[in-house]
Design a protein around this motif. Structure first.
Motif, short mmCIF file in Angstrom:
data_model
loop_
_atom_site.label_atom_id
_atom_site.label_comp_id
_atom_site.label_asym_id
_atom_site.label_seq_id
_atom_site.Cartn_x
_atom_site.Cartn_y
_atom_site.Cartn_z
N ARG A 1 11.64 7.92 -3.92
CA ARG A 1 10.33 7.28 -3.76
C ARG A 1 9.32 8.00 -4.63
N ALA A 2 8.19 7.32 -4.88
CA ALA A 2 7.19 7.85 -5.80
C ALA A 2 6.56 9.14 -5.26
N GLU A 3 6.23 10.02 -6.18
CA GLU A 3 5.68 11.33 -5.84
C GLU A 3 4.41 11.22 -4.98
N ILE A 4 3.58 10.18 -5.22
CA ILE A 4 2.31 10.10 -4.49
C ILE A 4 2.49 9.82 -3.00
N GLU A 5 3.72 9.48 -2.57
CA GLU A 5 3.96 9.29 -1.14
C GLU A 5 4.22 10.61 -0.42
N PHE A 6 4.33 11.71 -1.18
CA PHE A 6 4.79 12.97 -0.59
C PHE A 6 3.68 14.01 -0.53
N ALA A 7 3.83 14.92 0.42
CA ALA A 7 2.96 16.09 0.51
C ALA A 7 3.82 17.33 0.22
N CYS B 1 11.17 -2.87 5.61
CA CYS B 1 9.81 -2.45 5.94
C CYS B 1 9.69 -0.96 5.72
N THR B 2 8.51 -0.53 5.38
CA THR B 2 8.28 0.90 5.18
C THR B 2 6.79 1.19 5.14
N ARG B 3 6.47 2.44 5.40
CA ARG B 3 5.11 2.90 5.10
C ARG B 3 5.09 3.27 3.64
N THR B 4 4.01 3.00 2.97
CA THR B 4 3.87 3.40 1.58
C THR B 4 2.38 3.47 1.27
N VAL B 5 2.02 3.44 0.01
CA VAL B 5 0.59 3.49 -0.34
C VAL B 5 0.23 2.27 -1.16
N PHE B 6 -1.03 1.85 -1.03
CA PHE B 6 -1.58 0.82 -1.90
C PHE B 6 -2.89 1.37 -2.42
N GLY B 7 -2.91 1.75 -3.68
CA GLY B 7 -4.07 2.46 -4.21
C GLY B 7 -4.23 3.77 -3.46
N LYS B 8 -5.40 3.96 -2.85
CA LYS B 8 -5.66 5.20 -2.12
C LYS B 8 -5.40 5.04 -0.63
N ALA B 9 -4.93 3.87 -0.20
CA ALA B 9 -4.77 3.61 1.23
C ALA B 9 -3.30 3.64 1.61
N GLN B 10 -3.04 4.20 2.80
CA GLN B 10 -1.67 4.12 3.34
C GLN B 10 -1.50 2.76 4.00
N ILE B 11 -0.37 2.10 3.70
CA ILE B 11 -0.10 0.79 4.27
C ILE B 11 1.30 0.78 4.87
N THR B 12 1.55 -0.22 5.71
CA THR B 12 2.90 -0.52 6.15
C THR B 12 3.24 -1.89 5.57
N LEU B 13 4.35 -1.95 4.84
CA LEU B 13 4.72 -3.18 4.16
C LEU B 13 6.02 -3.71 4.75
N TRP B 14 6.05 -5.00 5.03
CA TRP B 14 7.23 -5.65 5.62
C TRP B 14 7.47 -6.94 4.87
N ALA C 1 -0.82 -1.80 -7.30
CA ALA C 1 -1.30 -0.53 -6.75
C ALA C 1 -0.29 0.10 -5.79
N CYS C 2 0.93 -0.45 -5.73
CA CYS C 2 1.96 0.08 -4.83
C CYS C 2 3.16 0.50 -5.66
N PRO C 3 3.62 1.75 -5.52
CA PRO C 3 4.68 2.25 -6.41
C PRO C 3 6.09 1.84 -6.00
N LEU C 4 6.25 1.12 -4.88
CA LEU C 4 7.59 0.77 -4.40
C LEU C 4 8.31 -0.18 -5.36
N ASP C 5 9.63 -0.06 -5.41
CA ASP C 5 10.44 -1.05 -6.12
C ASP C 5 10.59 -2.26 -5.19
N LEU C 6 9.94 -3.36 -5.51
CA LEU C 6 9.94 -4.53 -4.63
C LEU C 6 10.90 -5.62 -5.11
N ASP C 7 11.83 -5.25 -5.98
CA ASP C 7 12.88 -6.19 -6.36
C ASP C 7 13.66 -6.58 -5.10
N LEU C 8 14.16 -7.81 -5.05
CA LEU C 8 14.87 -8.27 -3.85
C LEU C 8 16.09 -7.41 -3.53
#
Lengths: 174, 78
Positions: free
Chosen positions: B12-18, A128-141, A113-120
């Motif tokens: 970054r993915a489009e859904i992160e943006f406004a 670390c970054t803010r991103t989304v997980f499904g419909k929720a905003q998360i901070t991932l580290w 549910a997270c669109p980030l590229d999490l390859d090493l």
């Protein structure tokens, strides 16, 4: 008396996912001191703030996560006091919930549910970054190659945990 | 998934943006005519081709930035 913290209480009742390989485990992080920093600051509690975008600084047990230009999140032991600084320093310890996603294929579980590229190579240890997980905003580290620390607003914690559990079914979690 | 190049975080993915609409709008002075205010508030370019746009990496670094997008191909123009 009504349950003051329904998402947390629900998480505690559900408990961790099966930790046995190959299913990534999801556990509730211990209580910690969280401090939101804003402004043209250089240090917090004597620790230099990370200037490189998307990188966290770790000093003993205190982590400082770069979130944006002139914006950081401090994750410190719960017993630590908030130290005044040369900018906006706000105690947000109870605003968020920490989850640890750990184990083989932890990044695959997050990518459900997270669109980030999490390859090493793209998201190395210490990133670390803010991103989304499904419909929720998360901070991932990424604390380690197979250990992610996820911070989410407590009102979304139950949702994020439920979505992680559902995604883990694909790995054979019961 | 469409990737948007944030000047700080990279692609970054489009859904992160406004989306912030057309870039470069200049607020008229309080003494401006009704027509000038009307144009500022409601008139937007609708080109078939390059359009300068405002974006915000709201679920990321929070930064506002401008990008040029081709409205025909939906690709960003460097």
């Amino acid at each position: 008396m009504p349950d003051a913290l329904p998402p947390l209480a629900a998480l505690a009742r559900r408990g961790p996912l099966d930790r046995a390989s190959p299913v990534p485990g999801v556990t509730l992080a211990p209580p910690m001191r969280r401090v939101a920093l804003h402004g043209d600051m250089s240090f917090y509690a004597g620790i230099p703030l990370p200037r490189t975008p998307l990188r966290a600084a770790l000093s003993d047990e205190t982590a400082i996560l770069w979130l944006g230009p002139e914006e950081w999140l401090v994750l410190a032991p719960a017993c630590d006091n908030v130290v005044p600084g040369n900018g906006s320093v706000v105690d947000v310890s109870h605003r968020q919930v920490g989850l640890h996603i750990e184990g083989y294929r932890a990044e695959t579980l997050l990518n459900a549910a997270c669109p980030l590229d999490l390859d090493l190579d793209a998201f190395p240890v210490g990133a670390c970054t803010r991103t989304v997980f499904g419909k929720a905003q998360i901070t991932l580290w990424r604390r380690d190659a197979a250990l992610f620390h996820l911070e989410v607003a407590r009102s979304f914690a139950g949702y994020v945990h439920a979505l992680l559990r559902e995604a883990a079914l694909e790995f054979g979690a019961g | 998934m469409k990737l948007i190049p944030c000047p700080i975080c990279g692609e970054r993915a489009e859904i992160e943006f406004a989306y912030g609409g057309q870039a470069g709008l200049v607020r008229p002075p309080p003494t401006a005519t009704e027509a000038a205010w009307g144009a500022y508030l409601y008139s937007r370019e609708n080109p078939k081709g390059a359009l300068r746009e405002r974006w915000r990496h709201i679920h990321g670094c929070g930064r506002f930035f401008n990008l040029t997008r081709d409205t025909v191909t939906d690709k960003f123009i460097p």
